[in-house]
Enzyme design. Structure first.
Site, PDB file in Angstrom:
ATOM      1  N   TYR A 140      32.743  35.978  63.310  1.00 47.92           N
ATOM      2  CA  TYR A 140      34.176  36.053  63.636  1.00 47.92           C
ATOM      3  C   TYR A 140      35.010  35.602  62.440  1.00 47.92           C
ATOM      4  O   TYR A 140      35.966  36.257  62.052  1.00 47.92           O
ATOM      5  CB  TYR A 140      34.470  35.179  64.837  1.00 47.92           C
ATOM      6  N   LEU A 157      44.837  45.311  76.651  1.00 48.51           N
ATOM      7  CA  LEU A 157      44.357  44.621  77.864  1.00 48.51           C
ATOM      8  C   LEU A 157      43.791  43.249  77.544  1.00 48.51           C
ATOM      9  O   LEU A 157      43.280  42.556  78.425  1.00 48.51           O
ATOM     10  CB  LEU A 157      43.296  45.471  78.572  1.00 48.51           C
ATOM     11  N   GLY A 158      43.879  42.854  76.309  1.00 44.88           N
ATOM     12  CA  GLY A 158      43.348  41.542  75.899  1.00 44.88           C
ATOM     13  C   GLY A 158      44.274  40.406  76.308  1.00 44.88           C
ATOM     14  O   GLY A 158      45.349  40.627  76.886  1.00 44.88           O
ATOM     15  N   GLN A 159      43.835  39.178  75.968  1.00 47.17           N
ATOM     16  CA  GLN A 159      44.623  37.997  76.361  1.00 47.17           C
ATOM     17  C   GLN A 159      46.014  38.036  75.735  1.00 47.17           C
ATOM     18  O   GLN A 159      47.017  37.785  76.421  1.00 47.17           O
ATOM     19  CB  GLN A 159      43.896  36.718  75.900  1.00 47.17           C
ATOM     20  N   ASP A 187      39.285  53.854  71.871  1.00 43.21           N
ATOM     21  CA  ASP A 187      38.239  53.004  71.287  1.00 43.21           C
ATOM     22  C   ASP A 187      38.541  52.935  69.792  1.00 43.21           C
ATOM     23  O   ASP A 187      38.470  53.955  69.108  1.00 43.21           O
ATOM     24  CB  ASP A 187      36.862  53.645  71.539  1.00 43.21           C
ATOM     25  N   ILE A 244      40.254  50.166  75.641  1.00 43.63           N
ATOM     26  CA  ILE A 244      39.040  50.949  75.879  1.00 43.63           C
ATOM     27  C   ILE A 244      38.894  51.322  77.353  1.00 43.63           C
ATOM     28  O   ILE A 244      38.136  52.222  77.706  1.00 43.63           O
ATOM     29  CB  ILE A 244      37.822  50.170  75.342  1.00 43.63           C
ATOM     30  N   GLY A 252      44.083  47.203  71.913  1.00 45.07           N
ATOM     31  CA  GLY A 252      43.638  45.975  72.584  1.00 45.07           C
ATOM     32  C   GLY A 252      44.688  45.431  73.546  1.00 45.07           C
ATOM     33  O   GLY A 252      44.805  44.233  73.753  1.00 45.07           O
TER      34      GLY A 252
END
Ligand code: VAH
Length: 312
Positions: A139, A8-10, A50, A33, A6
C-alpha cells in the site's frame, strides 16, 4: 463536470453526495465496479467501471466529457498485504489509466495519498511535509509511487494533478474495508450496538485520524484553491488528531459509561500501524490552501454516536 472512480468506497460515497449538492446531480458521474445496492447513491445516475480497463474508462470520459477526474478507486493497506499483486494491478494500473484519461481529456485530477506513504524511517512526530518515504507495505509503495506519478504528469504533461495524504478517516455513512485504521470506525459502531469492542490495534498505538466531513471539505478546498499557491500539490499532509484506542474509549465512555475495550492484536495491521507516523505536520496544507479541520475527538465522538444511534 466531474467523473469519480471508486464512488462506492468510504470516501467516494460521501464525496459523490457532497459534489452533487455543490455542482448539481447532472454534473457528477459516480462509477465503481458494482452498482449501489443501498445507501445514498442507489437509484441515481451511476456507471459500472473497473479502473483496470483503460478503454472502458476512456469511452466513459468521451461520453460524459468531464473537466475533472477524481480517482478514488483503490485497495486499502491490509487488503494489499493479503493480495499484493492484485493491489499493484488495481492501485497502480488504475491510477495510470486515470492519469492517461485526464491527460488526453485535459482534466483537473485528484487522487488521495495516505500516511501509509511513510515508513519506519520517517520521523514519527510532527512528520514534515517533505521527508523520508521508505514504506514497507505494498500500500505504501503504491502511495509513494502514486505521488511521484502525479507529480510527473504535472511536470511532464501539464496535468493539474492534486492530492492529499489522508490519515485514517472516520465516518458513519459508509464503513471502510480492509484498512488498518478501520478500528477507529468499528469501535463506535460496536460501542453503540454491544457496549464493547475488541481492538486489533494495541494500546498506545498512535495514528493520525480525521472525521469524514473534514476530509470531504479538504478535497473541495484543495480542488478550488488557486493553482499558483500550490507548492506540494499532490501529497499534502492533512490530519485533525493523533489518537490511540484508549483515548477513543475514554471519549466514548462519556456517552456510554459501561463501554469496555479489550484487545486481540492483529500482527499484520499492528505492524502497518507501527510503521506509520504517530502525528504528522499539516502546516503546508494550512498555509497553501487554508486547510482547517473542524472536528476533534470530542466533537467527532458526539457526531458518530448520535448518527449511529439514529441508524439503529
Ligand atoms: C488504511 N484507511 O487504513 C486507510 C488509510 C491511513 C490509512 O490510508 O489503509
Amino acid at each position: 463536470r466531474i467523473l469519480i472512480t471508486g464512488a462506492l468506497g468510504q470516501i467516494g460515497t460521501e464525496l459523490t453526495v457532497r459534489l452533487r449538492e455543490i455542482y448539481g446531480e447532472e454534473n457528477v458521474l459516480p462509477t465503481d465496479i458494482n452498482e449501489p445496492a443501498e445507501g445514498p447513491l442507489r437509484g441515481k445516475p451511476f456507471k459500472i467501471l473497473d479502473v483496470r480497463r483503460y478503454n472502458e474508462m476512456a469511452e466513459l470520459a468521451d461520453e460524459f466529457e468531464p473537466d475533472t477526474l477524481m480517482h478514488m478507486a483503490a485497495l486499502l493497506s491490509a487488503t494489499c498485504e493479503e493480495k499484493p499483486m492484485i493491489a499493484w494491478d488495481i492501485n497502480m494500473g488504475g491510477l495510470v489509466n486515470a492519469l492517461e484519461v485526464a491527460r488526453k481529456g485535459k482534466m483537473k485530477f485528484f487522487t488521495p495519498s495516505s500516511i501509509g506513504a511513510f515508513g519506519p524511517s520517517t520521523p514519527k512526530k510532527d512528520t514534515p511535509q517533505t521527508t523520508i518515504q521508505r514504506p514497507t507495505s505494498m500500500y505504501g509503495v503504491n502511495k509513494v509511487s502514486g505521488e511521484l506519478l502525479c507529480d510527473y504528469y504535472h511536470s511532464k504533461f501539464g496535468v493539474d494533478t492534486r492530492g492529499v495524504r489522508f490519515p485514517g478517516l472516520i465516518s458513519h455513512i459508509k464503513e471502510p474495508g480492509g484498512g488498518t485504521t478501520d478500528y477507529a470506525v468499528e469501535i463506535f459502531f460496536e460501542a453503540v450496538k454491544n457496549g464493547r469492542y475488541t481492538s486489533y490495534i494495541g494500546p498506545g498505538t498512535y495514528m493520525d485520524m480525521m472525521f469524514m466531513d473534514d476530509a470531504i471539505d479538504a478535497i473541495i478546498q484543495l480542488m478550488e484553491a488557486d493553482e499558483d499557491n500550490l507548492i506540494d500539490r499532490n501529497a499534502f499532509n492533512v490530519t485533525a488528531m493523533s489518537i490511540e484506542p484508549e483515548a477513543v474509549a475514554d471519549e466514548i465512555k462519556k456517552h456510554i459509561p459501561d463501554f469496555e475495550l479489550s484487545y486481540n492484536v492483529d500482527p499484520v495491521r499492528q505492524g502497518l500501524a507501527e510503521s506509520w507516523p504517530d502525528a504528522i505536520d499539516a502546516s503546508a496544507a494550512k498555509e497553501q490552501w487554508g486547510f482547517n479541520p473542524k472536528y476533534d475527538l470530542e466533537r467527532m465522538t458526539v457526531e458518530m454516536i448520535n448518527a449511529i444511534k439514529e441508524k439503529s
